[in-house]
Write an enzyme that holds these catalytic residues in place. Structure first.
Site, PDB file in Angstrom:
ATOM      1  N   HIS A   1      -2.633  -6.270  -6.598  1.00 51.92           N
ATOM      2  CA  HIS A   1      -3.346  -6.911  -5.495  1.00 51.92           C
ATOM      3  C   HIS A   1      -4.820  -6.518  -5.429  1.00 51.92           C
ATOM      4  O   HIS A   1      -5.541  -7.011  -4.570  1.00 51.92           O
ATOM      5  CB  HIS A   1      -2.623  -6.707  -4.160  1.00 51.92           C
ATOM      6  CG  HIS A   1      -2.661  -5.299  -3.622  1.00 51.92           C
ATOM      7  ND1 HIS A   1      -1.833  -4.303  -4.079  1.00 51.92           N
ATOM      8  CD2 HIS A   1      -3.415  -4.732  -2.647  1.00 51.92           C
ATOM      9  CE1 HIS A   1      -2.075  -3.179  -3.406  1.00 51.92           C
ATOM     10  NE2 HIS A   1      -3.029  -3.417  -2.540  1.00 51.92           N
TER      11      HIS A   1
ATOM     12  N   ASP B   1       0.816  -1.216   0.000  1.00 53.94           N
ATOM     13  CA  ASP B   1       0.000   0.000   0.000  1.00 53.94           C
ATOM     14  C   ASP B   1       0.848   1.264   0.000  1.00 53.94           C
ATOM     15  O   ASP B   1       0.364   2.343   0.356  1.00 53.94           O
ATOM     16  CB  ASP B   1      -0.936   0.004   1.219  1.00 53.94           C
ATOM     17  CG  ASP B   1      -2.271  -0.638   0.886  1.00 53.94           C
ATOM     18  OD1 ASP B   1      -2.529  -0.911  -0.320  1.00 53.94           O
ATOM     19  OD2 ASP B   1      -3.060  -0.876   1.823  1.00 53.94           O
TER      20      ASP B   1
ATOM     21  N   LYS C   1      -0.353   4.636  -1.114  1.00 57.14           N
ATOM     22  CA  LYS C   1      -1.297   5.449  -0.343  1.00 57.14           C
ATOM     23  C   LYS C   1      -0.637   6.700   0.230  1.00 57.14           C
ATOM     24  O   LYS C   1      -1.324   7.611   0.680  1.00 57.14           O
ATOM     25  CB  LYS C   1      -1.937   4.607   0.770  1.00 57.14           C
ATOM     26  CG  LYS C   1      -2.973   3.633   0.231  1.00 57.14           C
ATOM     27  CD  LYS C   1      -3.853   3.067   1.326  1.00 57.14           C
ATOM     28  CE  LYS C   1      -4.899   2.136   0.720  1.00 57.14           C
ATOM     29  NZ  LYS C   1      -5.478   1.236   1.742  1.00 57.14           N
TER      30      LYS C   1
END
Lengths: 375, 375
Positions: free
Chosen positions: B287, B234, B237
């Site tokens: 993902h 992630d 982000k």
């Protein structure tokens, strides 16, 4: 020179001795030096070099050289151009399990490039990593055509087989270390991705701080620690909300308290990296302290602030000044330096301000814009 | 057994052979195995072990053992307790340049602890890193008092001096690798510092994905790449504003577009780490793809989505379900698994859903809460 019988009788002892020196050496280049010396000292080779792959360029660059490499153009070509992976000799080594011996490079297409450099006798030993990739090549040469004797071939094979393994291993260690350094830098760059205003700040301030520190005499270990601290110096800003971090005008008192918290927050994150040296932690935790004790978070003063943090503090402010920020235009190099000098002995360590001035001046007299030292 | 003359006559060749095996070994433990074999095979020692420092615990743990280590309590004590840095034998090795030989451990205070374990003849060789820190110890022993012969002492000194250097070097390689991995994990954890809601998610989802992948037969190299991708999944982000990332209710269409952009942004950041294997990049970039082609950013379907990304997708959703999020309570393990199973063959690869069920079930039958597999 042929192989002295004292050497050929005791090849394992010689090889062992070279391995011992290699294992104790600080890096790959120094580990290979005694090997090259042994090749030139105990065979007819007049020069030898160890080349190592730099993967991004797909080129093998010399990491250690010994003896006579021939006239200047050859040496320069080797040093700067290296051996591209497409070169016939490299292609010939790829996948080849053993040392290649050439009596006359003019007669062998795979060695033809060396004939142009007046190298006629050549031996080339491949170095593979554990995945079977050709990561290095050990070359030794003569400037006349030369028939390598059986004893020389035995010596070269014995020495290069063990030392090839060692080179592969040291190469793995270097690659891990480089990757490790890249990961730390990425951690720093990640922050910049959040804050478009500070794009490039991490790399610029790191490069400048390292130059100042080098001039102040810090050794390579300390420079590395400083560099890591510099990469991560603002990592604590990850915990600062956008509303504060990107606030365009003056910060309110509450915002300011939050903002200052980034050094403590950063230290907390950094201590999750157990391998970070104290100097790196110092840079993260103490780069907003001031020489006169008026900084934060502790109000430390003078030499109570570790040297690396004092160096970094000067460079951090300098780079902020010469770049645009939400609340200010980009200052010129001269304006920024004048400002820093005006705070010599109050905000900043006087000695470091002077050294910063020297670093910037030497870049300018070298005909580069001051910015170039940061490239 | 005393040293056979064939060995003592050819010590350099034996040492060289051990160095060759050690340099080619995949890790420190396997590198030291042939050394221990050679010690037990060519001297009166009946057992031998190589211990390596784990710095946080200041304890030396066995990395390779050979021969008879004595009755079970001794073996267990060695395996689990290791040798603390405070142990007299370790203290005696600290700074000692040479191998220590004990004929009868009962007579020597620094070896007294071994007498209690029925080890009476003992030799102990120190291994130092290049900074002079004691990073390892090579021990060989007999269960009777024993006067080590001159030939044995010579053999043990010869073998341990080179292999000590090798061990120190491999130790450096391992430490760089561990530090490198820690830095990548820190990169992931940094994000969590910004988003209190996902605290612990990175470590939990990484551990679960590795277990599922191991059961699916991925090798250690692939597991490492999956782990790195999981740490960084992630990372994109970082570029998402707080207003979107922390938005409590349904996201608007614009917000949703921004949010989805994190996989492309993450890939862009990750490609700045040139050493990241393709599998790690796959996890970061893919993902959010779905088995039925309904995911983003590419709408890839089925086995067009790399296996590691499919594994990670299942584990990522599972961990999000069992934890509280701004928009939902924490589901029970059974609720979460039921949900995942309901999307078997649509959102998720059916085979991976089954394996996730097995991993969670095996943790439960082992009497642990399902959460324990994630520890």
């Amino acid at each position: 020179m042929s192989v002295p019988s004292s050497v050929s009788n005791n090849l394992p002892a010689l090889t062992l001795h070279l391995a011992q020196q290699g294992l104790a050496a600080p890096d790959l280049g120094s580990a290979m030096m005694p090997v090259l010396d042994a090749l030139v000292g105990n065979t007819s080779a007049v020069g030898a070099a160890y080349f190592q792959l730099r993967a991004p360029e797909q080129t093998y660059y010399p990491r250690a050289t010994c003896g006579d490499l021939g006239p200047e153009p050859l040496r320069r070509a080797l040093q700067h151009g290296g051996l591209p992976a497409t070169l016939p000799i490299v292609q010939a080594l790829q996948g080849h399990p053993d040392v290649l011996f050439f009596e006359d490079t003019r007669l062998m297409p795979e060695a033809a490039a060396f004939a142009e450099l007046a190298i006629f006798g050549l031996c080339a030993a491949p170095v593979y990593d554990r995945q079977g990739q050709l990561v290095g090549a050990l070359l030794a040469h003569t400037f006349e055509p030369y028939a390598w004797t059986g004893a020389e071939r035995t010596l070269i094979r014995s020495v290069t087989s063990l030392l090839g393994l060692l080179a592969a291993r040291l190469d793995a260690e270097e690659r891990e270390r480089d990757a490790h350094e890249s990961a730390l830098r990425a951690l720093g760059l990640c922050l910049e991705a959040r804050d478009a205003e500070t794009q490039g700040h991490t790399d610029r301030v790191t490069a400048l701080a390292v130059q100042v520190a080098r001039r102040l005499g810090l050794d390579e270990t300390e420079l590395r620690a400083l560099r890591w601290g510099a990469y991560l110096h603002d990592i604590g800003k990850i915990g600062i909300p956008d509303a504060v971090l990107r606030h365009p005008g003056q910060l309110s008192t509450d915002m300011w308290t939050l903002m200052r918290g980034h050094v403590q927050g950063g230290l907390q994150l950094a201590t999750q990296l157990p391998f970070l040296p104290q100097t790196a932690l110092d840079v993260i935790a103490l780069h907003h302290e001031r020489w006169d004790g008026g900084g934060y978070p502790h109000g430390k003063r003078g030499e109570d602030i570790p040297l690396a943090a004092r160096i970094f503090a000067v460079c951090d402010v300098y780079d902020a000044l010469i770049n645009v920020r939400p609340y200010k235009r980009a200052w010129t190099h001269q304006e920024a330096l004048t400002h820093i000098q005006a705070h010599r002995g109050t905000h900043f360590d006087p000695r470091i301000v002077d050294v910063l001035g020297e670093v910037l001046a030497s870049a300018e007299t070298a005909g580069e814009p001051a910015q170039a030292v940061l490239a």
